[in-house]
Design a protein around this motif. Structure first.
Motif, mmCIF file in Angstrom:
data_model
loop_
_atom_site.group_PDB
_atom_site.id
_atom_site.type_symbol
_atom_site.label_atom_id
_atom_site.label_comp_id
_atom_site.label_asym_id
_atom_site.label_seq_id
_atom_site.Cartn_x
_atom_site.Cartn_y
_atom_site.Cartn_z
ATOM 1 N N LEU A 130 0.828 -1.201 0.000
ATOM 2 C CA LEU A 130 0.000 0.000 0.000
ATOM 3 C C LEU A 130 0.866 1.257 0.000
ATOM 4 O O LEU A 130 1.850 1.343 0.744
ATOM 5 N N PRO A 131 0.496 2.262 -0.811
ATOM 6 C CA PRO A 131 1.288 3.502 -0.886
ATOM 7 C C PRO A 131 1.020 4.401 0.313
ATOM 8 O O PRO A 131 -0.118 4.516 0.779
ATOM 9 N N VAL A 132 2.065 5.067 0.806
ATOM 10 C CA VAL A 132 1.919 5.922 1.984
ATOM 11 C C VAL A 132 2.520 7.314 1.791
ATOM 12 O O VAL A 132 2.463 8.132 2.711
ATOM 13 N N ALA A 133 3.055 7.638 0.609
ATOM 14 C CA ALA A 133 3.913 8.825 0.533
ATOM 15 C C ALA A 133 3.317 10.015 -0.198
ATOM 16 O O ALA A 133 3.435 11.132 0.279
ATOM 17 N N SER A 134 2.704 9.832 -1.338
ATOM 18 C CA SER A 134 2.422 10.975 -2.206
ATOM 19 C C SER A 134 1.084 11.627 -1.879
ATOM 20 O O SER A 134 0.181 11.687 -2.694
ATOM 21 N N TYR A 135 0.985 12.151 -0.668
ATOM 22 C CA TYR A 135 -0.250 12.795 -0.224
ATOM 23 C C TYR A 135 -0.040 14.272 0.058
ATOM 24 O O TYR A 135 -1.001 15.007 0.276
ATOM 25 N N HIS A 136 1.214 14.717 0.100
ATOM 26 C CA HIS A 136 1.527 16.083 0.531
ATOM 27 C C HIS A 136 1.634 17.005 -0.679
ATOM 28 O O HIS A 136 2.315 16.713 -1.648
ATOM 29 N N HIS A 137 0.939 18.121 -0.620
ATOM 30 C CA HIS A 137 1.060 19.132 -1.668
ATOM 31 C C HIS A 137 0.750 20.484 -1.060
ATOM 32 O O HIS A 137 -0.236 20.643 -0.339
ATOM 33 N N ASP A 138 1.596 21.485 -1.345
ATOM 34 C CA ASP A 138 1.465 22.783 -0.688
ATOM 35 C C ASP A 138 0.198 23.526 -1.092
ATOM 36 O O ASP A 138 -0.369 24.266 -0.304
ATOM 37 N N GLN A 159 -6.974 -2.562 7.088
ATOM 38 C CA GLN A 159 -8.018 -3.184 7.902
ATOM 39 C C GLN A 159 -9.201 -3.619 7.036
ATOM 40 O O GLN A 159 -9.764 -4.702 7.231
ATOM 41 N N ASP A 160 -9.586 -2.778 6.075
ATOM 42 C CA ASP A 160 -10.680 -3.140 5.163
ATOM 43 C C ASP A 160 -10.367 -4.428 4.400
ATOM 44 O O ASP A 160 -11.263 -5.237 4.132
ATOM 45 N N LEU A 161 -9.108 -4.584 4.018
ATOM 46 C CA LEU A 161 -8.684 -5.741 3.235
ATOM 47 C C LEU A 161 -8.387 -6.959 4.109
ATOM 48 O O LEU A 161 -8.142 -8.042 3.580
ATOM 49 N N ASN A 162 -8.405 -6.771 5.441
ATOM 50 C CA ASN A 162 -8.006 -7.831 6.378
ATOM 51 C C ASN A 162 -6.643 -8.400 6.009
ATOM 52 O O ASN A 162 -6.450 -9.620 5.889
ATOM 53 N N CYS A 163 -5.684 -7.487 5.833
ATOM 54 C CA CYS A 163 -4.328 -7.888 5.425
ATOM 55 C C CYS A 163 -3.643 -8.664 6.553
ATOM 56 O O CYS A 163 -3.681 -8.241 7.714
ATOM 57 N N LYS A 164 -2.991 -9.738 6.200
ATOM 58 C CA LYS A 164 -2.183 -10.464 7.177
ATOM 59 C C LYS A 164 -0.853 -9.769 7.417
ATOM 60 O O LYS A 164 -0.262 -9.902 8.492
ATOM 61 N N VAL A 165 -0.375 -9.043 6.427
ATOM 62 C CA VAL A 165 0.805 -8.191 6.591
ATOM 63 C C VAL A 165 0.704 -7.052 5.575
ATOM 64 O O VAL A 165 0.259 -7.251 4.449
ATOM 65 N N MET A 166 1.089 -5.854 6.003
ATOM 66 C CA MET A 166 1.092 -4.686 5.119
ATOM 67 C C MET A 166 2.534 -4.257 4.879
ATOM 68 O O MET A 166 3.312 -4.094 5.823
ATOM 69 N N ILE A 167 2.874 -4.086 3.606
ATOM 70 C CA ILE A 167 4.179 -3.555 3.220
ATOM 71 C C ILE A 167 3.955 -2.170 2.628
ATOM 72 O O ILE A 167 3.369 -2.045 1.551
ATOM 73 N N PRO A 168 4.361 -1.090 3.331
ATOM 74 C CA PRO A 168 4.196 0.254 2.778
ATOM 75 C C PRO A 168 5.247 0.535 1.718
ATOM 76 O O PRO A 168 6.358 0.001 1.764
ATOM 77 N N TRP A 169 4.896 1.390 0.751
ATOM 78 C CA TRP A 169 5.868 1.754 -0.284
ATOM 79 C C TRP A 169 5.641 3.208 -0.698
ATOM 80 O O TRP A 169 4.632 3.819 -0.398
#
Length: 214
Positions: A130-138, A159-169
């Motif tokens: 799941l992506p965690v980075a490109s949310y910031h913009h001035d 949580q919605d996906l009931n992931c057994k493990v999440m790898i952020p990227w």
């Protein structure tokens, strides 16, 4: 990746047309040996050169040996030209099934109902990228969050996906140069919000280039 690793590539999955994901220079490096899996309409944007292409609609499946390849929705958009968002090609994420195990790559996406829809259709997901980075913009942070998950959005999606493990990227200096001013601030925010939300989804934190067997 080394030239030997690139030459051994069997297949390539593209999520959408934006330049930080779909690069003609990378395609030339990979060459015409792999099979390229693309959302519907993206074949029109491939360079010429005898490539093997498989275009997919949302929730469609292709079989590659024992591997089932599904294109799934994402809350994003497509364009190749600035201020010319015609969305003529589809975009999405990818879900891979192998021997009863599932791996989900979300692509670029904002948070929406589609995560629950994917879980309802395919069941609980073993590995979620799941992506965690490109949310910031001035200038337009609300619009950016509409099409990109914040770290806390990604945790809720897991949580919605009931992931057994999440790898952020999406964070890091070498390949991902998007998101906040500090390349690792999304990761720090993710760890903070994991505690704030009391998320029970295990996180697997990787540095760029790391390999893990699960």
């Amino acid at each position: 990746m080394s030239a030997e690793q690139l030459a051994a590539t069997d297949a390539v999955l593209y999520s959408h047309l934006h330049y930080d994901h779909f690069s003609h220079a990378s395609i030339r490096q990979l060459g015409s040996s792999p099979t390229y899996y693309l959302p519907l309409g993206m074949a029109n944007y491939m360079p010429k050169g005898g490539y093997t292409l498989v275009e997919k609609a949302w929730y469609s499946q292709s079989q590659r040996g024992e591997l089932a390849v599904h294109l799934v929705p994402a809350h994003h958009f497509n364009s190749r030209k600035l201020f010319n968002d015609d969305n003529r090609a589809l975009w999405g994420g990818w879900l891979l099934e192998h021997n009863g195990k599932t791996l989900f790559f979300a692509g670029d996406t904002g948070y929406s109902q589609h995560f629950k829809d994917i879980q309802q259709k395919y069941g609980d997901i073993d590995i979620c990228l799941l992506p965690v980075a490109s949310y910031h913009h001035d200038t337009d942070g609300d619009w950016y969050r509409y099409v990109h998950t914040t770290p806390e959005d990604a945790l809720v999606a897991a949580q919605d996906l009931n992931c057994k493990v999440m790898i952020p990227w999406g964070y890091g200096n070498a390949s991902w140069q998007i998101g906040d001013i500090s390349s690792h601030s999304p990761l720090l925010r993710l760890l903070h919000m994991q505690q704030q939300l009391d998320s029970q989804v295990p996180l697997l934190i990787l540095n760029e280039g790391d390999i893990v067997s699960l």
